[in-house]
Design an enzyme around this catalytic site. Structure first.
Site, PDB file in Angstrom:
ATOM      1  N   LEU A  23      23.241  57.573  50.698  1.00 58.20           N
ATOM      2  CA  LEU A  23      24.182  56.908  50.153  1.00 58.20           C
ATOM      3  C   LEU A  23      24.486  57.922  50.732  1.00 58.20           C
ATOM      4  O   LEU A  23      23.891  59.273  50.886  1.00 58.20           O
ATOM      5  CB  LEU A  23      23.642  57.022  48.876  1.00 58.20           C
ATOM      6  CG  LEU A  23      22.826  55.537  48.473  1.00 58.20           C
ATOM      7  CD1 LEU A  23      22.290  56.267  47.163  1.00 58.20           C
ATOM      8  CD2 LEU A  23      23.616  54.343  47.935  1.00 58.20           C
ATOM      9  N   ARG A 137      22.503  59.737  37.394  1.00 61.79           N
ATOM     10  CA  ARG A 137      21.400  58.878  38.506  1.00 61.79           C
ATOM     11  C   ARG A 137      19.786  59.261  36.753  1.00 61.79           C
ATOM     12  O   ARG A 137      19.366  58.590  37.048  1.00 61.79           O
ATOM     13  CB  ARG A 137      20.914  59.461  39.408  1.00 61.79           C
ATOM     14  CG  ARG A 137      21.385  59.522  40.605  1.00 61.79           C
ATOM     15  CD  ARG A 137      21.876  58.071  41.339  1.00 61.79           C
ATOM     16  NE  ARG A 137      22.150  58.229  42.030  1.00 61.79           N
ATOM     17  CZ  ARG A 137      22.045  58.756  43.550  1.00 61.79           C
ATOM     18  NH1 ARG A 137      20.951  58.757  43.756  1.00 61.79           N
ATOM     19  NH2 ARG A 137      22.968  59.019  44.393  1.00 61.79           N
ATOM     20  N   HIS A 168      22.409  65.729  41.570  1.00 60.84           N
ATOM     21  CA  HIS A 168      21.643  66.027  40.895  1.00 60.84           C
ATOM     22  C   HIS A 168      21.418  67.632  39.840  1.00 60.84           C
ATOM     23  O   HIS A 168      22.404  68.505  40.856  1.00 60.84           O
ATOM     24  CB  HIS A 168      20.512  66.195  41.316  1.00 60.84           C
ATOM     25  CG  HIS A 168      19.918  64.669  42.301  1.00 60.84           C
ATOM     26  ND1 HIS A 168      20.231  64.547  43.592  1.00 60.84           N
ATOM     27  CD2 HIS A 168      19.919  63.564  41.549  1.00 60.84           C
ATOM     28  CE1 HIS A 168      19.771  62.991  43.543  1.00 60.84           C
ATOM     29  NE2 HIS A 168      19.453  62.640  42.145  1.00 60.84           N
ATOM     30  N   CYS A 255      15.531  68.372  47.990  1.00 56.56           N
ATOM     31  CA  CYS A 255      15.260  67.012  47.908  1.00 56.56           C
ATOM     32  C   CYS A 255      13.982  66.793  49.252  1.00 56.56           C
ATOM     33  O   CYS A 255      13.631  65.728  49.468  1.00 56.56           O
ATOM     34  CB  CYS A 255      16.686  66.355  48.475  1.00 56.56           C
ATOM     35  SG  CYS A 255      17.698  66.897  48.001  1.00 56.56           S
TER      36      CYS A 255
HETATM   37  C1  CIR Z   1      20.905  59.821  46.989  1.00 59.33           C
HETATM   38  O1  CIR Z   1      22.447  59.970  47.229  1.00 59.33           O
HETATM   39  O2  CIR Z   1      20.365  60.077  46.935  1.00 59.33           O
HETATM   40  C2  CIR Z   1      20.261  60.604  48.680  1.00 59.33           C
HETATM   41  N1  CIR Z   1      22.205  60.305  49.771  1.00 59.33           N
HETATM   42  C3  CIR Z   1      20.492  61.557  48.425  1.00 59.33           C
HETATM   43  C4  CIR Z   1      19.283  62.769  47.297  1.00 59.33           C
HETATM   44  C5  CIR Z   1      18.879  64.290  47.377  1.00 59.33           C
HETATM   45  N2  CIR Z   1      18.527  64.680  46.946  1.00 59.33           N
HETATM   46  C6  CIR Z   1      17.871  65.405  46.230  1.00 59.33           C
HETATM   47  O3  CIR Z   1      18.719  66.017  45.189  1.00 59.33           O
HETATM   48  N3  CIR Z   1      16.657  65.472  45.192  1.00 59.33           N
END
Ligand code: CIR
Length: 263
Positions: A23, A137, A168, A255
């Site tokens: 994503l 989210r 986030h 992340c």
């Molecule tokens: C997403 O959109 O969920 C992933 N492409 C990126 C997630 C990043 N996670 C975070 O900041 N904890």
């Protein structure tokens, strides 16, 4: 003993070939798997250098965003809480993580409400409280459910807001020590860090706000010299890690791991 900066363990997951379908808010190019893996290796090595045990899980091709394990759980000294990611394509990642945490923790609970959504990237744990940003989210039901669960372990949760257009809460901030937060100015302007010392991320380097304090090291994305110098000037030991490929998927330092001391 600090619960927010000192850890004996971390869990990471190697990126899968499907990462090209991860994503992203804006398409800035396809991530290169081998370069992402090289960055990931440097990240894991830096965690290990601090003396921690790092468990590297196998890639999950069915989940293109599976490398971003932070979103699947909240790890506290008393136990772990399995999240319910708000991105439909990521919901199943939480169940994939649960057995690994059950193997290490005596207590593992989970967010279960069908209307509850919450991702670890929206949660910042400090020494005195757990800040959770409402975002695209993470919703009010998810935050309320988490609040009830962590209250049983004696933690106070404070709901805050992730700025509009920011993935986030921790996309825009990180804890550097018990009292110090590195934050973008757009986030700290909301007043959520009153009572903390804030180191502002210099204008134009907003993508450097997501760092991690892991034992004696700050891991930060490479390529942000003003932020690097501000962190170093404040007296922290830091390591720059390549993040160009994860950045294409809106991912950063926090992340890529769950960080904890199991009980
Ligand atoms: C997403 O959109 O969920 C992933 N492409 C990126 C997630 C990043 N996670 C975070 O900041 N904890």
């Amino acid at each position: 003993m600090s619960v927010s900066t000192r850890f004996t363990h971390a869990i990471t997951r190697r990126p899968a070939a499907s990462i090209t379908r991860g994503l992203r808010a804006v398409d800035t190019g396809t991530p290169d798997l081998s370069l992402m893996q090289a960055h990931h290796d440097a990240y894991v090595a830096a965690l290990r250098e601090t003396g921690a045990t790092v468990i590297e899980l196998a890639p999950l091709d069915a989940y293109p965003d599976g490398v971003f394990v932070e979103d699947t759980a909240l790890c506290l000294p008393q136990g772990a809480v399995i999240m319910r990611p708000g991105a439909p394509s990521r919901l199943g990642e939480a169940a994939e993580m649960a057995p690994h945490l059950r193997a290490l923790y005596a207590q593992v609970v989970q967010i279960t409400g069908s209307d509850s959504f919450i991702e670890g990237g929206d949660i910042l744990v400090t020494e005195k409280e757990i800040l959770v940003g409402r975002s695209a989210r993470t919703n009010a039901a998810g935050i309320a459910e988490l609040s009830g669960l962590v209250a049983l372990w004696g933690h106070r949760l404070r709901e805050v807001h992730t700025p509009p257009g920011v993935l986030h809460f921790k996309t825009d901030c990180s804890l550097l020590d018990a009292d110090t937060i590195l934050s973008t100015q757009r986030l700290s302007a909301l007043g959520c860090f009153d009572g903390y010392r804030v180191i502002p991320v210099p204008e134009g380097e907003e993508a450097a706000a997501n760092t991690i304090r892991f034992n004696d090291l700050i891991l930060m994305p490479a390529g942000f010299p003003k932020t690097r110098d501000a962190i170093a000037r404040a007296g922290f030991a830091l390591r720059e890690i390549g993040n160009s490929e994860c950045a294409k998927l809106d991912g950063g330092m926090s992340c890529l791991s769950l960080r904890f001391t199991p009980s």
